[in-house]
Design an enzyme around this catalytic site. Sequence first.
Site, PDB file in Angstrom:
ATOM      1  N   ARG A  25      -3.918   4.020  12.588  1.00  0.00           N
ATOM      2  CA  ARG A  25      -2.483   3.702  12.489  1.00  0.00           C
ATOM      3  C   ARG A  25      -1.950   3.168  13.813  1.00  0.00           C
ATOM      4  O   ARG A  25      -1.135   2.237  13.839  1.00  0.00           O
ATOM      5  CB  ARG A  25      -1.709   4.957  12.061  1.00  0.00           C
ATOM      6  CG  ARG A  25      -0.206   4.743  11.924  1.00  0.00           C
ATOM      7  CD  ARG A  25       0.469   5.925  11.243  1.00  0.00           C
ATOM      8  NE  ARG A  25       1.918   5.825  11.360  1.00  0.00           N
ATOM      9  CZ  ARG A  25       2.682   6.645  12.071  1.00  0.00           C
ATOM     10  NH1 ARG A  25       2.127   7.654  12.746  1.00  0.00           N
ATOM     11  NH2 ARG A  25       3.990   6.489  12.125  1.00  0.00           N
ATOM     12  N   HIS A  29      -0.305  -0.541  13.948  1.00  0.00           N
ATOM     13  CA  HIS A  29       1.104  -0.749  14.273  1.00  0.00           C
ATOM     14  C   HIS A  29       1.293  -1.488  15.604  1.00  0.00           C
ATOM     15  O   HIS A  29       2.323  -2.118  15.807  1.00  0.00           O
ATOM     16  CB  HIS A  29       1.847   0.587  14.274  1.00  0.00           C
ATOM     17  CG  HIS A  29       2.153   1.079  12.892  1.00  0.00           C
ATOM     18  ND1 HIS A  29       3.393   1.531  12.505  1.00  0.00           N
ATOM     19  CD2 HIS A  29       1.374   1.162  11.782  1.00  0.00           C
ATOM     20  CE1 HIS A  29       3.369   1.871  11.229  1.00  0.00           C
ATOM     21  NE2 HIS A  29       2.146   1.669  10.772  1.00  0.00           N
ATOM     22  N   HIS A 161      -5.965   3.288   3.709  1.00  0.00           N
ATOM     23  CA  HIS A 161      -5.333   4.523   3.233  1.00  0.00           C
ATOM     24  C   HIS A 161      -6.342   5.468   2.594  1.00  0.00           C
ATOM     25  O   HIS A 161      -5.967   6.559   2.150  1.00  0.00           O
ATOM     26  CB  HIS A 161      -4.224   4.208   2.225  1.00  0.00           C
ATOM     27  CG  HIS A 161      -2.981   3.663   2.852  1.00  0.00           C
ATOM     28  ND1 HIS A 161      -1.941   3.117   2.126  1.00  0.00           N
ATOM     29  CD2 HIS A 161      -2.591   3.585   4.160  1.00  0.00           C
ATOM     30  CE1 HIS A 161      -0.980   2.723   2.947  1.00  0.00           C
ATOM     31  NE2 HIS A 161      -1.361   2.989   4.186  1.00  0.00           N
ATOM     32  N   TRP A 177      -3.716  10.456   0.627  1.00  0.00           N
ATOM     33  CA  TRP A 177      -3.986   9.520  -0.465  1.00  0.00           C
ATOM     34  C   TRP A 177      -5.229   9.911  -1.258  1.00  0.00           C
ATOM     35  O   TRP A 177      -5.283   9.702  -2.467  1.00  0.00           O
ATOM     36  CB  TRP A 177      -4.192   8.112   0.099  1.00  0.00           C
ATOM     37  CG  TRP A 177      -2.966   7.413   0.571  1.00  0.00           C
ATOM     38  CD1 TRP A 177      -2.117   6.639  -0.185  1.00  0.00           C
ATOM     39  CD2 TRP A 177      -2.441   7.371   1.908  1.00  0.00           C
ATOM     40  NE1 TRP A 177      -1.097   6.129   0.605  1.00  0.00           N
ATOM     41  CE2 TRP A 177      -1.276   6.571   1.890  1.00  0.00           C
ATOM     42  CE3 TRP A 177      -2.846   7.938   3.116  1.00  0.00           C
ATOM     43  CZ2 TRP A 177      -0.513   6.313   3.026  1.00  0.00           C
ATOM     44  CZ3 TRP A 177      -2.091   7.700   4.255  1.00  0.00           C
ATOM     45  CH2 TRP A 177      -0.946   6.901   4.211  1.00  0.00           C
TER      46      TRP A 177
END
Length: 267
Positions: A25, A29, A161, A177
């Site tokens: 992540r 990002h 995910h 998930w």
Amino acid sequence: MSLADIKADLKALVAEKSCGPIFIRLSWHDAGVYSTGKLAGGCPNAAMRFTDAGEGTFGANAGLPTVALDLLKPITEKYVSAGVISNADLWTLAANVGIEAMGGPAIPTRFGRKDAASSAASVESQVGRLPDGDKGTDHLREIFHPKGFTDKDIVALSGAHTVGKCHADRSGFDGKWTENHLSFDNSYFTEMLAKEYADEVTAQGCPQKAHKATGTIMLISDLALLEAPYRETVELYAKDQEAFFKDFTAAWVKLQENGCEGLSDTL
């Protein structure tokens, strides 16, 4: 202080702290703000490490300047402070080491990303650059197509995910998930196709989909991939993990290198 040393330290950290997902992540990002057209510019430059303004204050990045960078701090102090690697390259490498350590593909990493000198090097906003989990296919295209990605790339990148979980105190969404959220495989796709999900709203008021028996979730943006033309690719990846790994690797490297120039295979 070699590249092999950095990788070994990252691999040990991921094994000890189970932090591969948050490093993915972090890299996503950092690099994912890149765009073209109406929203130009952006690149992986580690601007998030500044929290006075800019990317370090974006709601979409909640937990990254604190949790992720705190986890990386010993390695940052050892290698970045010594001038061996930039923060932006370290974040990229940490994600890729994490992916492979969790059973995913070996991601080639190139180096030479330049670190932001201050928060002023941030892009103007997360809006239009980073995806929202409560929106559908039109939104996904609006975010990803200006980055140079196809519909198939969107599905491949969404496959990240397969690891990690949503934290209510960061994104407002809550849950993992997949049932084995520390294994990088194609279960995101197999579970999406096999399970029935019901609407629910988190304590923070965010709409999501939940599989009651296992406690796993999907976001609206995840289940949007079951619509045409995305569904065909979801079904392919559910049947063929190697096809997913191949396409994910190509799209992920593109994401990590968007907006960069002069990258090298060596430090």
